[in-house]
Motif scaffolding. Structure first.
Motif, PDB file in Angstrom:
ATOM      1  N   ARG A  21      34.289 -39.209 -52.161  1.00  0.00           N
ATOM      2  CA  ARG A  21      34.576 -40.494 -51.532  1.00  0.00           C
ATOM      3  C   ARG A  21      33.255 -41.019 -50.973  1.00  0.00           C
ATOM      4  O   ARG A  21      32.717 -40.458 -50.012  1.00  0.00           O
ATOM      5  CB  ARG A  21      35.621 -40.336 -50.418  1.00  0.00           C
ATOM      6  CG  ARG A  21      36.992 -39.896 -50.908  1.00  0.00           C
ATOM      7  CD  ARG A  21      37.973 -39.773 -49.755  1.00  0.00           C
ATOM      8  NE  ARG A  21      38.185 -41.040 -49.089  1.00  0.00           N
ATOM      9  CZ  ARG A  21      39.233 -41.833 -49.298  1.00  0.00           C
ATOM     10  NH1 ARG A  21      40.180 -41.478 -50.153  1.00  0.00           N
ATOM     11  NH2 ARG A  21      39.353 -42.977 -48.656  1.00  0.00           N
ATOM     12  N   LEU A  22      32.746 -42.062 -51.571  1.00  0.00           N
ATOM     13  CA  LEU A  22      31.446 -42.607 -51.203  1.00  0.00           C
ATOM     14  C   LEU A  22      31.635 -43.935 -50.491  1.00  0.00           C
ATOM     15  O   LEU A  22      32.148 -44.899 -51.070  1.00  0.00           O
ATOM     16  CB  LEU A  22      30.580 -42.793 -52.450  1.00  0.00           C
ATOM     17  CG  LEU A  22      29.178 -43.366 -52.228  1.00  0.00           C
ATOM     18  CD1 LEU A  22      28.349 -42.437 -51.347  1.00  0.00           C
ATOM     19  CD2 LEU A  22      28.480 -43.592 -53.567  1.00  0.00           C
ATOM     20  N   SER A  23      31.216 -43.989 -49.237  1.00  0.00           N
ATOM     21  CA  SER A  23      31.315 -45.224 -48.459  1.00  0.00           C
ATOM     22  C   SER A  23      30.110 -46.111 -48.750  1.00  0.00           C
ATOM     23  O   SER A  23      28.965 -45.650 -48.723  1.00  0.00           O
ATOM     24  CB  SER A  23      31.375 -44.907 -46.960  1.00  0.00           C
ATOM     25  OG  SER A  23      31.332 -46.093 -46.199  1.00  0.00           O
ATOM     26  N   LEU A  24      30.373 -47.375 -49.030  1.00  0.00           N
ATOM     27  CA  LEU A  24      29.295 -48.323 -49.310  1.00  0.00           C
ATOM     28  C   LEU A  24      28.864 -49.089 -48.078  1.00  0.00           C
ATOM     29  O   LEU A  24      27.768 -49.650 -48.034  1.00  0.00           O
ATOM     30  CB  LEU A  24      29.730 -49.298 -50.406  1.00  0.00           C
ATOM     31  CG  LEU A  24      30.165 -48.676 -51.727  1.00  0.00           C
ATOM     32  CD1 LEU A  24      30.420 -49.768 -52.764  1.00  0.00           C
ATOM     33  CD2 LEU A  24      29.142 -47.678 -52.234  1.00  0.00           C
ATOM     34  N   THR A  25      29.728 -49.171 -47.074  1.00  0.00           N
ATOM     35  CA  THR A  25      29.422 -49.892 -45.846  1.00  0.00           C
ATOM     36  C   THR A  25      30.407 -49.477 -44.770  1.00  0.00           C
ATOM     37  O   THR A  25      31.548 -49.119 -45.069  1.00  0.00           O
ATOM     38  CB  THR A  25      29.503 -51.424 -46.057  1.00  0.00           C
ATOM     39  OG1 THR A  25      29.265 -52.098 -44.815  1.00  0.00           O
ATOM     40  CG2 THR A  25      30.872 -51.842 -46.581  1.00  0.00           C
ATOM     41  N   ALA A  26      29.958 -49.524 -43.514  1.00  0.00           N
ATOM     42  CA  ALA A  26      30.853 -49.276 -42.381  1.00  0.00           C
ATOM     43  C   ALA A  26      31.431 -50.582 -41.848  1.00  0.00           C
ATOM     44  O   ALA A  26      32.275 -50.576 -40.956  1.00  0.00           O
ATOM     45  CB  ALA A  26      30.104 -48.540 -41.267  1.00  0.00           C
ATOM     46  N   ARG A  27      30.981 -51.709 -42.406  1.00  0.00           N
ATOM     47  CA  ARG A  27      31.443 -53.023 -41.946  1.00  0.00           C
ATOM     48  C   ARG A  27      32.779 -53.382 -42.585  1.00  0.00           C
ATOM     49  O   ARG A  27      33.112 -52.926 -43.676  1.00  0.00           O
ATOM     50  CB  ARG A  27      30.421 -54.106 -42.300  1.00  0.00           C
ATOM     51  CG  ARG A  27      29.088 -53.953 -41.619  1.00  0.00           C
ATOM     52  CD  ARG A  27      28.115 -55.029 -42.078  1.00  0.00           C
ATOM     53  NE  ARG A  27      27.775 -54.882 -43.495  1.00  0.00           N
ATOM     54  CZ  ARG A  27      28.026 -55.776 -44.434  1.00  0.00           C
ATOM     55  NH1 ARG A  27      28.654 -56.923 -44.114  1.00  0.00           N
ATOM     56  NH2 ARG A  27      27.658 -55.576 -45.684  1.00  0.00           N
ATOM     57  N   CYS A  28      33.525 -54.231 -41.885  1.00  0.00           N
ATOM     58  CA  CYS A  28      34.791 -54.704 -42.432  1.00  0.00           C
ATOM     59  C   CYS A  28      35.043 -56.127 -41.953  1.00  0.00           C
ATOM     60  O   CYS A  28      34.550 -56.538 -40.895  1.00  0.00           O
ATOM     61  CB  CYS A  28      35.942 -53.780 -41.999  1.00  0.00           C
ATOM     62  SG  CYS A  28      37.509 -54.125 -42.854  1.00  0.00           S
ATOM     63  N   ASN A  29      35.809 -56.873 -42.740  1.00  0.00           N
ATOM     64  CA  ASN A  29      36.186 -58.233 -42.349  1.00  0.00           C
ATOM     65  C   ASN A  29      37.490 -58.259 -41.579  1.00  0.00           C
ATOM     66  O   ASN A  29      37.963 -59.337 -41.203  1.00  0.00           O
ATOM     67  CB  ASN A  29      36.262 -59.144 -43.584  1.00  0.00           C
ATOM     68  CG  ASN A  29      37.074 -58.528 -44.714  1.00  0.00           C
ATOM     69  OD1 ASN A  29      37.362 -57.334 -44.704  1.00  0.00           O
ATOM     70  ND2 ASN A  29      37.436 -59.336 -45.692  1.00  0.00           N
ATOM     71  N   LEU A  30      38.088 -57.091 -41.326  1.00  0.00           N
ATOM     72  CA  LEU A  30      39.227 -56.962 -40.428  1.00  0.00           C
ATOM     73  C   LEU A  30      38.826 -56.036 -39.283  1.00  0.00           C
ATOM     74  O   LEU A  30      37.754 -55.431 -39.312  1.00  0.00           O
ATOM     75  CB  LEU A  30      40.453 -56.406 -41.170  1.00  0.00           C
ATOM     76  CG  LEU A  30      40.960 -57.243 -42.353  1.00  0.00           C
ATOM     77  CD1 LEU A  30      42.172 -56.580 -42.991  1.00  0.00           C
ATOM     78  CD2 LEU A  30      41.297 -58.670 -41.918  1.00  0.00           C
TER      79      LEU A  30
END
Length: 349
Positions: A21-30
């Protein structure tokens, strides 16, 4: 690059490495309160070359499923180039990426436009899981951390529904398991949405995966009395539509059920009430290169010093996995646990 056959990599409990499971960003629009995403990425985000190296090495060590996560992965400008690189590798004889059987994406669906869905399909993505925690606008707003109440929640639900339509039109077939719906269920907050969510998924002939509210991180104020056990979820749905058990596949996260009328399936992810640590095969790597062998881990292992070569990175990952002995969910009730833990959005769920 010439490569040997994939190597089976086992941990201290003989669990094989099988999923990255590779995360591309910790940011979210929610701003879902159970997830508590960050407003910015951590410093030192991996480059595209580093991400591809990680995936290749993981495939060499036995990974067969790659899941791209966030935060919200559709916010990352790295997503499409990464998918293109993976697709090229899967078609190149001798490349470890040939061994990848499944490339998947988890998204909240807000940015899943028709054009984006087509591009994802054309660039080699196999499956999409879309998250939606409520059909009712007011409840959806609460679960997503939106200001604006019912109006904002109604808008969110319509965006996600449009995303599902776009994904289906692009060729992600729910009947083949290419398109699924995720929902985190929190007692007293959105458990009244179980039946509406099931109705929605049935109308789409789509598998609904119900996830117990988990104690990941420290920001969400988790309490055991906020957990609705998976068994109760299944019972409530079965009162409306009879179900038969399909069980849980080895290494899978969900125990699955099929409606008697064969319309679709229901899965339950019961990390709290029915832990499945015994065959967990997942390695999580964050956007800045921290490797976590458990969703509930207090800290990760920095892989960036080993990024200089495939050999260094392979040694680092193999060593990390072979030393792995964590099974937090199975031990939750018999160990004192006051350590800070990494947050859901940082880990990629």
């Amino acid at each position: 690059m010439t490569c040997a056959s994939p190597v089976s990599t086992l941990d201290q409990w003989t669990r094989p490495l099988g999923v990255l499971r590779l995360s591309l960003t910790a940011r979210c629009n929610l701003a879902c309160p159970y997830c508590c995403p960050d407003s910015a990425d951590p410093p030192g985000t991996l480059t595209l070359d580093q991400q591809l190296r990680l995936i290749r090495v993981a495939a060499r060590l036995g990974v067969r499923t790659l899941r791209l996560t966030g935060g919200e992965p559709l916010l990352s400008d790295r997503l499409m180039p990464l998918l293109a690189g993976v697709a090229d590798g899967r078609c190149t004889p001798g490349d470890p990426l040939v061994g990848l059987r499944d490339v998947a994406l988890t998204t909240n669906g807000v940015l899943l436009s028709e054009g984006r869905a087509r591009a994802l399909k054309n660039t080699g993505l196999d499956r999409i899981t879309v998250s939606l925690d409520a059909v009712d606008g007011a409840v959806a707003a609460t679960m997503a951390g939106l200001r604006g109440g019912r109006s904002a929640g109604d808008g969110l639900v319509q965006q996600v529904l449009a995303g599902l339509v776009a994904a289906r039109a692009a060729g992600f077939d729910p009947a083949a398991g290419d398109l699924k719906l995720n929902a985190v269920i929190q007692r007293g907050v959105n458990d009244d949405q179980l039946i509406p969510l099931a109705e929605l998924a049935r109308s789409q002939r789509m598998e609904l995966r119900l996830i117990e509210y988990m104690d990941v991180g420290n920001r969400n104020g988790w309490r055991m009395d906020q957990v609705l056990p998976a068994e109760v979820m299944v019972q409530r749905i079965a009162e409306h539509w009879p179900l038969r058990s399909l069980g849980r596949t080895p290494g899978g996260t969900s125990r699955r059920w099929r409606y008697h009328d064969e319309v679709s399936d229901v899965g339950v992810v019961a990390s709290i009430s029915e832990p499945f640590c015994g065959d967990c095969n997942r390695l999580r790597i964050t956007a800045d290169g921290q490797a976590f062998t458990c969703l509930f881990a207090a800290q990760g292992t920095d892989l960036t010093p080993a990024m200089g070569s495939d050999q260094e990175l392979e040694h680092a990952i193999r060593s990390l996995w072979q030393k792995r002995s964590d099974r937090y969910s199975e031990e939750r009730h018999c160990t004192a646990d006051s350590l800070p833990r990494a947050e859901m959005a940082y880990l990629g769920g």
